[in-house]
Design an enzyme around this catalytic site. Structure first.
Site, PDB file in Angstrom:
ATOM      1  N   SER A 123       0.845  -1.187   0.000  1.00  0.00           N
ATOM      2  CA  SER A 123       0.000   0.000   0.000  1.00  0.00           C
ATOM      3  C   SER A 123       0.883   1.240   0.000  1.00  0.00           C
ATOM      4  O   SER A 123       2.105   1.141   0.044  1.00  0.00           O
ATOM      5  CB  SER A 123      -0.903   0.007   1.233  1.00  0.00           C
ATOM      6  N   LYS A 124       0.227   2.383  -0.030  1.00  0.00           N
ATOM      7  CA  LYS A 124       0.953   3.658  -0.105  1.00  0.00           C
ATOM      8  C   LYS A 124       1.995   3.813   1.002  1.00  0.00           C
ATOM      9  O   LYS A 124       2.981   4.514   0.830  1.00  0.00           O
ATOM     10  CB  LYS A 124      -0.040   4.814   0.001  1.00  0.00           C
ATOM     11  N   ARG A 125       1.728   3.174   2.129  1.00  0.00           N
ATOM     12  CA  ARG A 125       2.680   3.280   3.242  1.00  0.00           C
ATOM     13  C   ARG A 125       4.061   2.774   2.845  1.00  0.00           C
ATOM     14  O   ARG A 125       5.065   3.148   3.425  1.00  0.00           O
ATOM     15  CB  ARG A 125       2.203   2.429   4.429  1.00  0.00           C
ATOM     16  N   HIS A 126       4.102   1.873   1.870  1.00  0.00           N
ATOM     17  CA  HIS A 126       5.375   1.247   1.493  1.00  0.00           C
ATOM     18  C   HIS A 126       6.096   1.991   0.377  1.00  0.00           C
ATOM     19  O   HIS A 126       7.168   1.579  -0.042  1.00  0.00           O
ATOM     20  CB  HIS A 126       5.126  -0.196   1.041  1.00  0.00           C
TER      21      HIS A 126
END
Ligand code: GLU
Length: 473
Positions: A243-246
């Protein structure tokens, strides 16, 4: 549709245009593309835009843009599901006529109550088949349900996962057309895959639960089954779904950060497929070596560091002339418009071993393009000091005598200055480097001197000498 030679592999990429093309989707596209290219097959592009509320033109455009950047070209399509309703309607009628599907008029309230009861009893909600044998006619409020087998098993023979066995009594008489006539997801996928001649389906394993339903539809439509390969998901380093967190999820974000498409597809391929312990693959090599058998059974872990290292390796391996076009946009923010030709290619060649991204390369190439460089404060303070003035001035005298600026001649000139000043090359090279580039790190001093050229080298050295004079006052 083009005629399909017998036994030709036909793969497809069917994105839903509800957002940009993300890393996982691009990997799916790549695997299908590689397999088609390797086998001399066909790669079909289909836009699954039946969810009109979530599908947008902007997403469709973004998907085309990303595929274009990755140079994943298709042989057939793009097909748009939204333009194929007539075909779906015919297939629905065919299934009803053959007794494989039936009209159902159960009210929403009744279905809702059935669902609640099943949940309360701790079971899976399932249609009770109340309209299955009624032989109802088409009416305005009727949906069409598939008549699924009540007993036995459905086996997905998956190339990656082996046989996956589903109990048929777990499968529902699922709806294939809503009361307004619009067909549902699993049904249109199968109709499309059959009519487009798809015989190999490589997709994310988040779709594996759909596959038994799809297999039942193939059988009901008297069609041979495609080969299925369900590829494990891409996860982040913390093993949760990517996800965007990565990091950036959109493929084109990597283009904008200065990744090369060939590096990106190399990385995508390695996220779920392997060939011994080889990491670096050219596009041609990927086409040659890809195989369904070597798709891994465990999830691919997205690792930005690895991607960056591969990008550096691809930048280094590229021909300088092939980097000019992708590099151009990275000069825009600095206000430079580079021209093709030997000058920029030579500059690129010197930066290839030191650039992890094209953005790095453009930033580090600025000194080649500027009329005059600005000295970094710390660099100037450290190296443009009084003791550097004499070697710089001597160098200017010797350089003026040189008619041709080529590395061997330049090396000789530096030797003369070393002899006359008794200084080691390092003592001379650093002030020269700061004079020519403004910075303390750059490609080799002889190569940059050659590329910058006589006039500009002399004026930069003069500027450095003037700077030193200024500090001496
Ligand atoms: N449209 C689906 C998706 O974007 C793909 C369906 C399939 O591969 O069968 O996830």
């Amino acid at each position: 549709m083009k005629p399909q030679p017998k036994n030709q592999i036909v793969t497809r990429f069917p994105p839903s245009p509800t957002g940009y093309l993300h890393v996982g989707g691009a990997r799916t596209a790549l695997f299908n593309w590689l397999y088609a290219r390797q086998t001399g097959g066909r790669f079909v592009l289909r836009i699954e835009d039946t969810d009109t509320k979530r599908s947008t033109q902007a997403s469709t455009d973004a998907i085309f843009e990303a595929l274009d950047w990755l140079a994943l070209d298709w042989d057939d399509g793009p097909y748009f599901q939204s333009q194929r309703f007539e075909i779906y309607r015919e297939f629905i009628e065919r299934l009803v006529d053959a007794g494989h599907a039936y009209y159902c008029t159960c009210s929403t309230e009744r279905l809702e109550a059935m669902r609640r009861d099943a949940m309360a009893a701790g079971g899976k909600p399932k249609y009770d088949g109340s309209c299955r044998e009624k032989g109802l006619e088409k009416t305005a409020d009727a949906v069409v349900r598939f008549r699924a087998p009540l007993v036995g098993t459905t086996v997905v023979a998956d190339v990656v996962k082996g046989n996956i066995v589903f109990q048929n009594d777990e499968l529902d008489d699922f709806i294939i057309a809503r009361s307004d006539g619009t067909p549902t997801y699993n049904f249109v996928v199968v109709v499309d895959d059959i009519t487009m001649g798809i015989n190999t389906i490589i997709r994310g394993d988040d779709h594996v639960m759909n596959t038994p339903k799809q297999i039942l539809l193939y059988r009901a439509l008297d069609s041979s089954l495609p080969v299925f390969a369900h590829v494990p998901m891409v996860l982040g380093p913390d093993r949760t779904r990517l996800s965007k967190r990565h990091g950036a999820m959109s493929v084109t974000a990597y283009r904008d950060m200065g990744y090369l498409p060939d590096a990106f597809i190399n990385y995508l391929a390695r996220l779920g497929w392997s060939y011994g312990d080889q990491e670096f693959f050219s596009r041609t090599e990927l086409i040659e070596k890809f195989s369904l058998e070597n798709i891994g059974r465990s999830a691919g872990i997205f690792d930005l560091e690895k991607l960056l290292a591969l990008n550096a390796a691809h930048i280094q391996a590229a021909r300088p002339q092939d980097l000019v076009a992708p590099l151009k946009p990275f000069f825009k923010p600095y206000g430079f418009d580079i021209e093709d030709g030997p000058f920029i290619e030579s500059a690129i060649r010197t930066l290839q071993p030191r650039s992890k991204t094209l953005a790095d390369m453009a930033r580090d190439a600025l000194f080649y393009l500027q009329d005059a460089v600005e000295f970094e404060v710390a660099a100037a303070r450290k190296f443009l000091k009084a003791e550097a003035r004499e070697p710089l001035e001597l160098l200017m005298v010797e350089l003026r005598k040189l008619s041709e600026f080529t590395e061997p001649g330049l090396e000789d000139v530096f030797k003369v200055v070393m002899e006359k000043t008794g200084l080691k090359l390092g003592k001379i090279a650093q002030p020269v480097r700061v004079a020519l580039t403004g910075r303390t790190a750059s490609p080799g001093i002889f190569e940059i001197t050659e590329i910058i050229g006589k006039d500009r080298v002399l004026s930069r050295l003069q500027a450095a000498v003037d700077y030193i004079k200024g500090t001496e006052k």
